[in-house]
Design a protein around this motif. Structure first.
Motif, short mmCIF file in Angstrom:
data_model
loop_
_atom_site.label_atom_id
_atom_site.label_comp_id
_atom_site.label_asym_id
_atom_site.label_seq_id
_atom_site.Cartn_x
_atom_site.Cartn_y
_atom_site.Cartn_z
N TYR A 95 -16.43 -47.07 5.43
CA TYR A 95 -16.14 -46.44 4.10
C TYR A 95 -17.02 -45.32 3.67
CZ TYR A 95 -15.12 -45.69 -0.90
OH TYR A 95 -15.11 -45.22 -2.18
N ILE A 96 -18.55 -45.66 3.84
CA ILE A 96 -19.52 -44.63 3.58
C ILE A 96 -19.40 -43.56 4.50
CG2 ILE A 96 -22.07 -44.31 3.48
CD1 ILE A 96 -22.46 -47.26 2.33
N THR A 97 -19.27 -43.63 5.88
CA THR A 97 -19.03 -42.54 6.98
C THR A 97 -18.10 -41.82 6.40
OG1 THR A 97 -19.79 -44.14 8.64
CG2 THR A 97 -19.14 -41.98 9.13
N ALA A 98 -16.94 -42.13 5.94
CA ALA A 98 -15.85 -41.49 5.37
C ALA A 98 -16.13 -40.58 4.29
CB ALA A 98 -14.62 -42.29 5.16
N GLU A 99 -16.82 -41.11 3.53
CA GLU A 99 -17.25 -40.17 2.17
C GLU A 99 -18.14 -39.38 2.27
OE1 GLU A 99 -16.40 -41.56 -1.39
OE2 GLU A 99 -15.11 -42.42 0.18
N ILE A 100 -19.01 -39.64 3.44
CA ILE A 100 -20.02 -38.45 3.74
C ILE A 100 -19.36 -37.35 4.46
CG2 ILE A 100 -21.99 -38.03 4.89
CD1 ILE A 100 -23.06 -40.91 4.47
N ILE A 101 -18.53 -37.68 5.39
CA ILE A 101 -17.68 -36.70 6.07
C ILE A 101 -17.02 -35.79 5.19
CG2 ILE A 101 -16.06 -36.11 7.90
CD1 ILE A 101 -16.84 -38.55 9.38
N VAL A 102 -16.30 -36.40 4.20
CA VAL A 102 -15.57 -35.69 3.11
C VAL A 102 -16.28 -34.67 2.49
CG1 VAL A 102 -13.65 -35.83 1.29
CG2 VAL A 102 -13.47 -37.26 2.95
N GLY A 103 -17.48 -35.55 1.98
CA GLY A 103 -18.35 -34.30 1.33
C GLY A 103 -19.00 -33.30 1.82
N ILE A 104 -19.23 -33.72 3.16
CA ILE A 104 -20.18 -32.43 3.94
C ILE A 104 -19.14 -31.29 4.10
CG2 ILE A 104 -21.12 -31.90 6.15
CD1 ILE A 104 -22.84 -34.51 5.79
N LEU A 105 -17.95 -31.82 4.68
CA LEU A 105 -16.95 -30.84 4.89
C LEU A 105 -16.75 -29.93 3.57
CD1 LEU A 105 -14.67 -32.37 7.52
CD2 LEU A 105 -16.20 -30.52 7.85
N MET A 106 -16.45 -30.68 2.76
CA MET A 106 -16.01 -29.88 1.40
C MET A 106 -17.28 -28.97 0.93
SD MET A 106 -17.00 -30.85 -2.23
CE MET A 106 -16.24 -32.62 -2.52
N ILE A 107 -18.49 -29.49 1.00
CA ILE A 107 -19.63 -28.61 0.73
C ILE A 107 -19.55 -27.23 1.58
CG2 ILE A 107 -22.21 -28.56 0.75
CD1 ILE A 107 -22.05 -31.29 -0.18
N LEU A 108 -19.32 -27.51 2.76
CA LEU A 108 -19.31 -26.42 4.07
C LEU A 108 -18.16 -25.22 3.55
CD1 LEU A 108 -19.76 -28.08 7.54
CD2 LEU A 108 -21.41 -26.74 6.00
N TYR A 109 -17.02 -25.98 3.34
CA TYR A 109 -15.91 -24.96 2.91
C TYR A 109 -16.32 -24.21 1.76
CZ TYR A 109 -12.85 -27.96 5.72
OH TYR A 109 -12.21 -28.50 6.72
N VAL A 110 -16.89 -24.93 0.61
CA VAL A 110 -16.68 -24.12 -0.70
C VAL A 110 -18.07 -23.42 -0.72
CG1 VAL A 110 -16.99 -24.38 -3.22
CG2 VAL A 110 -15.43 -25.87 -2.11
N THR A 111 -19.33 -23.87 -0.33
CA THR A 111 -20.66 -23.12 -0.44
C THR A 111 -20.38 -21.77 0.39
OG1 THR A 111 -21.40 -25.21 -0.13
CG2 THR A 111 -23.01 -23.11 -0.40
N PHE A 112 -19.80 -21.73 1.47
CA PHE A 112 -19.86 -20.64 2.38
C PHE A 112 -18.65 -19.64 2.40
CE2 PHE A 112 -22.86 -23.54 4.70
CZ PHE A 112 -23.95 -22.67 4.54
#
Lengths: 91, 531
Positions: free
Chosen positions: B163-180
């Motif tokens: 579960y925690i890995t899934a949260e981190i993957i979703v969070g990081i990909l989302m940050i990458l898409y939006v920030t850049f």
């Protein structure tokens, strides 16, 4: 304010188009919700001895009504409203 | 517990799903890289330069709106109780003509990045923007928590990731898409995801109906004969227990859609009001079609999943929970390949929706709170910086909240988000566009009262007070607060506006005519906007 007459014409046409469409969106939906709220049994009647209930058919019809309303509005707005907006903006 | 995933099939499943997902991530990251070069100003960050076409925006809007929660949740609800799923679908859909007829064009003509621009157009900017930002952020955060928790559980089951890995993957990909990539990358992520989801769901529905020769009579007959409740699934059932709840839910769904900040924000990505109209027409078409598919999928799952031992636990319960009905059905009609595809699509769906939400949250923080309240007159560069930090902050918060709420029942949060959108965001937006006599005082008192009453009524209601806090009886008897909180908002705005005789109020009424002219015509948009 610029183009007072044109603007009044625009608002008049907009009201003429939007009000009935809004009416035919909200009234069927509220009717649907009110049947669910007050006469849920009515929706369980089947249509013509089939296995499809009135509730499901009315639900599908409502989806189609919503489609028709959005398409109709885009059509009418492009035909009757957009030209007036263009005129106002070009002056 | 998850038989099909631990049997010999699981190897195949994971490989197909993981490959498809990796391809999706590679494509979207490439798009982000491309979009990053075009996202150098705040305007581009929040509006993708305003060059998205009506058709593209229609797809992106439907991508924003068709969340994994609605795909799996509504098909799961249909699977569980039949007709009741349709109540949600239609409620979500009927919000679209409302947006089209009342909101889309004035919003596009008056605003810059979000609905707060419209509300603060002639009212006192500071307090109004603070209220709008609170309305936006509470909607976005509640929605985000629900999506993140749902995402973690889904990915845990589908991909076998912790579960925690899934949260981190979703969070990081989302940050990458939006920030850049900002809005441009987010838009394309939404478009790709919408196409994938619509094709995947179409394929499942096609394969299901194919088994019944496309004869609906035969299809519904089979469902009625299979389901424990028999023909009761063809009519309203347990979802709505009393008239007040029915009307209250109906209102929240209808007007909530017109108050969702991540949806309203999408109208600034198109060039003008004409394209905004087209966007809604396309979006309504796609979303309506999608709900018809989820309905077929839910009924299909009743027939093909509910008594197939492959998908049931030893006690006869469906594996996972009802929300897995669509996923199991994909396997039942299309084998491991379709299961893998749908799993990857579900993952992509989650990513797209959380990205849109985060962008809307970042806009509330950087555009409303930072650039117009905290540091008025901030230059573009610093606003862009704040937007990016806000994105990262929201992303990290989403991961943490996702982890904290893992064991909680979060289903009510989407309902609460809709109720807040319907009770605060929609009324202040709608009345500030159409009602001349609205004043800052009315908006602040009415809007806050709506927001607060909404939250309090949900806490005192059966879902939180009884189910989560374990009290014996709810203080507020209804699950859905919108009927009451919307009434409070509209009454509050009306009463405190008409009794407002301040100088400011007089000024605000005088400004209405020019605002109304601009709202309806888009006249002079570029010149006037630097006020």
């Amino acid at each position: 304010m610029p183009n007072k007459n044109l603007f009044n014409k625009l608002i008049g046409k907009k009201k003429l188009i939007i009000r009935p469409l809004l009416f035919f969106t909200i009234i069927p939906y509220l009717t649907f919700i009110c049947i669910i709220a007050f006469y849920p049994k009515y929706f369980s009647n089947m249509i013509f001895n089939s296995s499809v209930s009135i509730g499901i058919i009315l639900g599908l019809i409502l989806i189609i009504i919503i489609w028709v309303i959005t398409l109709l509005y885009v059509y009418l707005a492009n035909k009757y409203i957009e030209p007036i907006i263009k005129k106002i903006n070009n002056v | 517990m998850f038989k099909i995933f631990t049997s010999s099939q699981s190897g195949d499943l994971n490989i197909v799903a993981i490959w498809m997902f990796l391809i999706f991530v590679a494509v979207t990251l490439y798009i982000t890289f491309w979009a990053a070069k075009k996202t150098q100003s705040t305007n581009n960050f929040f509006t993708a330069g305003g060059n998205i076409t009506g058709f593209q925006n229609g797809l992106a809007i439907s991508g924003d709106f068709m969340s994994a929660a609605s795909f799996l949740g509504i098909s799961g609800l249909v699977f569980l109780s039949g007709f009741d799923g349709l109540i949600y679908s239609i409620g979500f859909l009927v919000g679209w003509p409302i947006i089209l007829l009342l909101i889309a064009e004035p919003l596009r003509n008056l605003g810059k990045y979000g609905f707060s621009d419209v509300v603060s157009f002639r009212l006192d900017e500071k307090p109004v923007r603070i209220l709008s930002a609170f309305g936006s952020l509470s909607t976005v955060i509640l929605y985000l928590i629900a999506q993140m928790v749902g995402a973690g559980k889904l990915i845990e089951i589908l991909f076998g990731l912790p579960y925690i890995t899934a949260e981190i993957i979703v969070g990081i990909l989302m940050i990458l898409y939006v920030t850049f990539g900002g809005m441009l990358a987010t838009t394309w992520v939404q478009i790709i995801k919408a196409i994938l989801l619509l094709s995947g769901a179409t394929l499942i529905a096609f394969l299901v109906l194919n088994q019944f020769d496309f004869n609906l009579n035969k299809f519904f007959d089979a469902a009625v004969n299979t389901h424990d409740n028999g023909s009761a699934i063809m009519a309203p059932g347990g979802l709505i227990s009393d008239p007040v709840s029915a009307i209250s839910l109906g209102l929240a769904l209808m007007f909530g859609t017109a108050g969702l900040p991540h949806i309203l924000m999408r109208f600034f990505t198109v060039s003008d009001a004409k394209q905004a109209r087209r966007s809604v027409a396309f979006a309504t078409g796609f979303i309506g079609y999608f709900y018809i598919l989820t309905f077929i999928i839910g009924f299909g799952a009743i027939i093909l999943v509910s008594n197939n031992p492959v998908y049931l636990s030893n006690s006869g319960q469906i594996l996972g929970n009802n929300n897995m009905a669509a996923i199991h059905l994909a396997h039942a009609v299309g084998g491991n390949i379709l299961l893998g595809f749908i799993s990857a699509v579900a993952f992509a769906t989650i990513l797209a929706v959380v990205s849109g939400l985060t962008l809307a949250g970042a806009s509330a923080i950087s555009h409303d709170l930072y650039a117009n309240v905290i540091h008025k007159g901030a230059n573009d560069k610093s606003q862009m910086m704040v937007s990016k930090y806000a994105t990262i902050g929201l992303g990290v918060m989403a991961i943490l909240l996702g982890i904290i709420f893992e064991e909680q029942n979060v289903a009510f949060m989407v309902g609460l988000a809709f109720a807040i959108a319907a009770s605060t965001n929609f009324p202040i937006l709608f009345l500030s566009i159409y009602w001349k006599k609205i004043t800052t005082r009315g908006v602040i008192i009415g809007g806050s009262a709506g927001l607060i009453s909404c939250i309090i009524l949900v806490i005192l209601g059966p879902i939180v007070w009884v189910d989560i806090l374990n009290n014996a009886q709810a203080i507020f008897p209804y699950k859905y607060p919108a009927l009451f909180s919307m009434t409070i908002t509209f009454f509050g705005i009306w009463f405190f506006s008409i009794t407002d005789n301040s100088k400011q109020a007089k000024k605000e009424k005088v400004l209405f005519d020019s605002q109304y002219f601009r709202a309806q015509t888009g006249f002079n948009k570029k010149r006037i906007f630097n006020h």
